[in-house]
Design a protein around this motif. Structure first.
Motif, PDB file in Angstrom:
ATOM      1  N   CYS A 202       7.601  -2.547   2.853  1.00  0.00           N
ATOM      2  CA  CYS A 202       7.136  -3.104   2.118  1.00  0.00           C
ATOM      3  C   CYS A 202       7.305  -2.300   0.821  1.00  0.00           C
ATOM      4  O   CYS A 202       6.442  -1.182   0.554  1.00  0.00           O
ATOM      5  CB  CYS A 202       5.239  -2.998   2.468  1.00  0.00           C
ATOM      6  N   LEU A 203       8.149  -1.682   0.012  1.00  0.00           N
ATOM      7  CA  LEU A 203       8.554  -1.524  -0.704  1.00  0.00           C
ATOM      8  C   LEU A 203       8.134  -1.842  -1.745  1.00  0.00           C
ATOM      9  O   LEU A 203       7.328  -0.339  -2.353  1.00  0.00           O
ATOM     10  CB  LEU A 203       9.659  -1.248  -0.773  1.00  0.00           C
ATOM     11  N   ALA A 204       7.560  -2.576  -2.488  1.00  0.00           N
ATOM     12  CA  ALA A 204       6.750  -3.284  -3.395  1.00  0.00           C
ATOM     13  C   ALA A 204       5.550  -2.238  -3.761  1.00  0.00           C
ATOM     14  O   ALA A 204       5.174  -1.793  -4.238  1.00  0.00           O
ATOM     15  CB  ALA A 204       6.894  -4.507  -4.051  1.00  0.00           C
ATOM     16  N   ASP A 205       5.029  -2.839  -1.839  1.00  0.00           N
ATOM     17  CA  ASP A 205       3.634  -1.871  -2.102  1.00  0.00           C
ATOM     18  C   ASP A 205       2.807  -0.714  -1.658  1.00  0.00           C
ATOM     19  O   ASP A 205       2.461   0.020  -3.093  1.00  0.00           O
ATOM     20  CB  ASP A 205       2.660  -2.498  -0.810  1.00  0.00           C
ATOM     21  N   ALA A 206       4.579  -0.158  -1.431  1.00  0.00           N
ATOM     22  CA  ALA A 206       4.639   1.715  -2.148  1.00  0.00           C
ATOM     23  C   ALA A 206       5.389   1.757  -3.130  1.00  0.00           C
ATOM     24  O   ALA A 206       3.879   3.180  -3.612  1.00  0.00           O
ATOM     25  CB  ALA A 206       5.726   1.493  -1.048  1.00  0.00           C
ATOM     26  N   GLU A 207       5.850   1.225  -4.112  1.00  0.00           N
ATOM     27  CA  GLU A 207       5.842   1.718  -5.424  1.00  0.00           C
ATOM     28  C   GLU A 207       4.342   1.609  -5.742  1.00  0.00           C
ATOM     29  O   GLU A 207       3.868   2.377  -6.772  1.00  0.00           O
ATOM     30  CB  GLU A 207       7.017   0.823  -6.000  1.00  0.00           C
ATOM     31  N   ASP A 208       3.311   0.704  -5.386  1.00  0.00           N
ATOM     32  CA  ASP A 208       2.086  -0.676  -6.954  1.00  0.00           C
ATOM     33  C   ASP A 208       1.821   1.012  -6.225  1.00  0.00           C
ATOM     34  O   ASP A 208       0.535   1.390  -7.016  1.00  0.00           O
ATOM     35  CB  ASP A 208       1.980  -1.458  -6.244  1.00  0.00           C
ATOM     36  N   PHE A 209       1.487   1.396  -5.014  1.00  0.00           N
ATOM     37  CA  PHE A 209       0.396   2.396  -4.268  1.00  0.00           C
ATOM     38  C   PHE A 209       0.520   3.541  -5.338  1.00  0.00           C
ATOM     39  O   PHE A 209      -0.106   4.971  -5.640  1.00  0.00           O
ATOM     40  CB  PHE A 209       0.056   2.423  -2.740  1.00  0.00           C
ATOM     41  N   ILE A 210       2.134   4.136  -4.909  1.00  0.00           N
ATOM     42  CA  ILE A 210       2.497   5.067  -6.032  1.00  0.00           C
ATOM     43  C   ILE A 210       1.637   5.589  -7.310  1.00  0.00           C
ATOM     44  O   ILE A 210       1.129   5.859  -8.368  1.00  0.00           O
ATOM     45  CB  ILE A 210       3.558   5.849  -6.071  1.00  0.00           C
ATOM     46  N   ASN A 211       2.182   4.519  -8.487  1.00  0.00           N
ATOM     47  CA  ASN A 211       1.715   3.494  -9.767  1.00  0.00           C
ATOM     48  C   ASN A 211       0.077   3.842  -9.401  1.00  0.00           C
ATOM     49  O   ASN A 211      -0.299   3.698 -11.153  1.00  0.00           O
ATOM     50  CB  ASN A 211       2.336   2.369  -9.911  1.00  0.00           C
ATOM     51  N   LYS A 212      -0.375   3.520  -8.792  1.00  0.00           N
ATOM     52  CA  LYS A 212      -2.056   3.310  -8.835  1.00  0.00           C
ATOM     53  C   LYS A 212      -3.125   4.446  -8.651  1.00  0.00           C
ATOM     54  O   LYS A 212      -3.843   5.081  -7.987  1.00  0.00           O
ATOM     55  CB  LYS A 212      -3.160   1.788  -7.870  1.00  0.00           C
TER      56      LYS A 212
END
Length: 881
Positions: free
Chosen positions: A821-831
């Motif tokens: 779930c790379l997109a979710d992981a990137e979004d998690f970092i940005n938030k």
């Protein structure tokens, strides 16, 4: 006559006292009407039981101090001349009056009949008879011995009345008398009015100041004496050496020693013993021993001074060895020798030597001495034999407040604080020392609150605390970080006038530092008018304990600028500071200073050097120091083993352990913990199991830290079942125990078991900490339990008692990244509510590499190099996508 004797001796009244009074008056009338019919016994009688005047026929007696005497007797006696009284007395002889009077005054003074001697001289002066010089000298010496200031002033008045105040012998003895009686100002007045001074005059006035705590003024007077051209004698040097010993004035003491040699004064028993004592009290035990060896003659005082020097400097074994040599030389120990030796045995726990000393004391006939009895009680208690101490205490025929206090201290030392309090409560009379022992006992046994409560009770009972009280109470505050009570104590100390005391100042610095108030500690330290090496050590330690290691090292530089000589404690603290911040260069400089100061051979300094080099990553330097150590204790071996383990040199740690066993050194708990960690780091399962067996044999298995490390070792070696067995057998568990077990499941990819154990942990009332949640999230990540991990993280966000760290966020990125779930992981970092670090972006970059996601990988890479431009691993990961 018997009735008169009883009356004169005690003055007790009886039902027939009125008849006795009448008879007494009749006898005195007979005496004054015809003194020749009475023997004059005043100056030859051996006891106050004998009458002053005795009738030649009836043998009835009269006492000048008799309480039934009519009030007119003493004035009437004052009007009679000695010749009139002696007209029929026994003292008539051909001996000249001056010689006879001098003899009689001297005899009375020796018998303690000071008032009678003084009355005799007063009577002579009233009758215009000149008393001899030596009669005054005898009176002044008697007054000095008995500290009889009032009588001494009467003698001074008689000297003035006789016009003898300019006589140097009388002036010297007046100075000595006033000094011994505690009236330094009167001593100085007499000294200043003397027309001339000799070495005795100066020595007496110097002694007066020295005996009453005015050492600096005494030393100034000594200098003045030398400036006037009067050469000090042995006695004068003994006095100033005692001052140097009391004030630890080493440099001045060395100068006096040099002067003594230049003057050609022989090192006799008194001067030699004073030098030994001075060097010992200044901590220069080697110089003390050199003086001792050079003494041409030694007596029990010399031997006792050297033995005491060893004992005072923590060299109890050397003190006991010197005692054996003393016996071989045929010198009989005295009371002081035995007291010092018993204290030495107590301090080093030398029970067998203490028992042998006890036998020697019995043979020497000193057992009944109350001071020795008290010290024996104290020795047995300090050696852990509280039963023997109790037996001795119960057998003591003479018990004083010191005896009871020794039992309090003994019980406290053995951890029997309830028994100590029981003894304290049973005391009919308590001194300040008794209160201090009980307060210190509570503080030493971790009962700071009880210590402070007793201090308050002491104040309520209107007892004035002393320096020891305040030091013990401050130590109690430090042990429980009771800052407010410490501040109140500080106020009490200021009101009591003890703030300037160096020991109190040092303890205040330590208390504030241990309470986390380094600023307050520095304020106290800066205001101290006198600072010793302990003052500097306390402040340096305060900085080090509070993580202000750079400040600790800076203070050391200031210490050197002020020419204060560091000791082994200073170096040990500073090396810890260097180890804490990996200050290798400063550590090396300290090592150089240590070699110059001669402390390299000290085992504590050596151990701390090993630790410092190891924590700075220099295991080779650490091993060099270790190999050069002349004495290696269990701490030395453990420090080196821990150093290897911390630097991921597990094999070297285990090899050194084998060498340790060959040397016959018994490991302790810290050794085993380090070795188990080493086994875990290199998966040395068989060695780990062997260590486990040793731990069981040595009785360390129940130790909480050992149990936690066993769990970790077995888990890292892949034996999760063995880890679980250790966990289940533990009689006591803390949050670390649970976290280690959960981390073990995580390492083996057993996420469900980790979650189950977390639930069990919470059911048993143990609250997880930040490290526990990291382990559980890691277990979910390694097991692919994405939903469970996300649910747990949501709970953590809502639970305000949990402080989320970058490590928790990194676990979540890893959880999502591993699951693809790379997109979710990137979004998690940005938030993220906190700024992500390079580790978090590297975690995402690694997942992008594993799943072949170029765009997310490139963005992660850009964020990594922005934070860490020289991160080579990031370039490798990007190139592999």
């Amino acid at each position: 006559m018997v009735q008169c004797q009883e009356q004169g001796q005690s003055g007790l009244s009886t039902p027939k006292s009125s008849g006795r009074e009448v008879r007494m008056e009749q006898l005195w009338l007979e005496f004054f009407s015809n003194p020749s019919q009475w023997w004059d016994n005043r100056f030859i009688k051996k006891s106050s039981k004998y009458p002053d005047f005795k009738h030649k026929s009836t043998h009835e007696g009269l006492w000048i101090e008799g309480r039934l005497n009519p009030p007119w007797v003493r004035p009437k006696l004052a009007t009679m001349t000695i010749a009139q009284i002696e007209s029929g007395g026994r003292l008539r002889s051909r001996v000249p009056d001056a010689v006879r009077i001098e003899h009689n005054v001297s005899k009375l003074c020796q018998e303690g009949r000071l008032k009678e001697a003084l009355h005799m001289v007063e009577l002579m002066i009233q009758q215009n008879t000149k008393a001899p010089i030596n009669a005054y000298v005898g009176l002044l010496k008697a007054c000095a011995r008995r500290k009889a200031l009032a009588e001494g002033k009467r003698v001074h008045a008689l000297i003035l009345q006789s016009g003898l105040d300019s006589h140097i012998l009388l002036g010297n003895n007046l100075v000595n008398m006033y000094g011994k009686c505690g009236s330094v100002s009167d001593a100085r007045k007499v000294f200043n009015t003397m027309p001339e001074h000799n070495v005795f005059s100066w020595t007496f006035i110097i002694s007066a100041y020295a005996d009453h705590g005015q050492g600096e003024e005494a030393l100034n007077l000594f200098q003045q004496m030398q400036n006037t051209g009067i050469a000090p004698d042995e006695v004068a040097y003994v006095v100033v050496l005692k001052i140097c010993a009391r004030t630890a004035a080493l440099e001045r003491g060395k100068q006096f020693h040099s002067d003594i040699i230049k003057c050609g004064l022989e090192l006799d028993v008194f001067l030699g013993s004073a030098l030994v004592d001075m060097y010992s009290k200044c901590g220069c035990i080697e110089l003390a021993h050199q003086v001792f060896k050079k003494m041409s003659e030694r007596n029990v005082v010399s031997w006792s001074a050297m033995i005491s020097g060893y004992a005072q400097n923590g060299l109890g074994n050397e003190a006991l060895a010197l005692y054996e040599q003393m016996k071989q030389d045929g010198v009989q120990p005295n009371r002081v020798t035995y007291v010092v030796l018993l204290k030495a045995c107590g301090n080093i726990g030398a029970l067998e030597q203490g028992k042998q000393l006890h036998y020697d004391i019995i043979r020497s006939g000193f057992e009944s001495d109350v001071t020795i009895g008290n010290t024996l009680v104290d020795m047995y208690a300090k050696c852990g034999c509280i039963e023997l101490a109790c037996q001795l205490f119960s057998k003591m025929s003479n018990r004083d407040v010191v005896s009871w206090t020794a039992m309090i201290a003994g019980y406290a030392k053995c951890g029997c604080i309830e028994h100590a309090r029981q003894v304290f409560n049973e005391m009919s009379e308590r001194s300040v020392v008794s209160w201090n022992s009980m307060i210190a006992g509570y503080a030493q046994n971790g009962l700071g609150k009880e210590a402070l409560a007793l201090y308050e009770q002491m104040k309520r009972e209107s007892l004035q605390p002393n320096i020891v009280t305040y030091v013990s109470a401050l130590s109690a505050c430090a042990s429980i970080a009771a800052l407010e009570q410490g501040k109140q104590l500080h106020s009490d100390i200021i009101r009591s006038g003890f703030e300037s005391d160096v020991t109190v100042g040092n303890t205040l610095v330590d208390m504030y530092a241990k309470c986390g108030c380094t600023e307050h500690a520095l304020q106290v330290f800066s205001k101290m008018s006198k600072r010793d090496v302990i003052s500097w050590n306390s402040m340096i330690a305060g900085y080090e304990q509070n993580g202000l290691c750079k400040e600790a090292l800076a203070l050391y530089e200031q210490m050197k600028e002020e020419l204060v000589q560091p000791n082994y404690v200073t170096y040990a603290i500073l090396l810890k500071a260097c180890a804490s911040i990996a200050a290798l260069e400063q550590g090396k400089q300290l090592h150089s200073d240590i070699i110059k100061s001669g402390y390299e051979s000290d085992v504590i300094v050596g151990n701390t050097l090993v630790d410092m080099y190891a924590k700075c990553g220099c295991t080779e330097h650490a091993r060099q120091v270790f190999n050069k150590m002349s004495v290696q204790d269990v701490v030395s071996w453990t420090s080196m083993i821990v150093g290897y383990e911390q630097n991921e040199l597990g094999k070297e740690a285990l090899a050194l352990y084998e060498q340790m066993k060959q040397e016959g050194v018994q490991p302790n708990i810290v050794t085993y913990v380090a070795l188990l960690k080493a086994c875990g780091s290199i998966s040395a399962l068989e060695l780990g199991k062997h260590l486990h067996s040793e731990i069981i044999r040595n009785g360390f298995e129940s130790d909480l830290i050992v149990g936690n490390t066993l769990i970790d070792m077995y888990a890292k070696c892949g034996c999760i079942e063995d880890a679980h067995q250790v966990f289940n057998k533990m009689s006591e568990r803390n949050v670390v125990s649970w976290t280690q077990m959960i981390a073990g499941y995580a390492q083996q990819g057993l996420g469900k078991e980790a979650l189950t154990l977390l639930e069990r942990m919470q059911r048993e009332g143990m609250k997880p900490d930040e490290a526990t949640y990291v382990s559980v999230l890691s277990a979910c990540s390694h097991s692919g339990l994405v939903d469970e991990g996300c649910h747990l993280f949501d709970f953590m966000c809502k639970d305000h008692s949990v402080t989320l760290t970058l490590q928790h966020y990194a676990c979540m990125v890893d959880l999502l990244g591993r699951a693809g779930c790379l997109a979710d992981a990137e979004d998690f970092i940005n938030k993220m509510p906190i700024q992500p670090d390079a580790v978090i972006w590297m975690t995402l970059l690694g997942s992008a590499r594993n799943h072949g996601h170029v765009e997310i990988g490139r963005r992660a890479f850009e964020c990594v190099v922005k934070l860490e431009p020289e991160n080579a691993a990031a370039y490798v990961l990007l190139s592999n996508i």
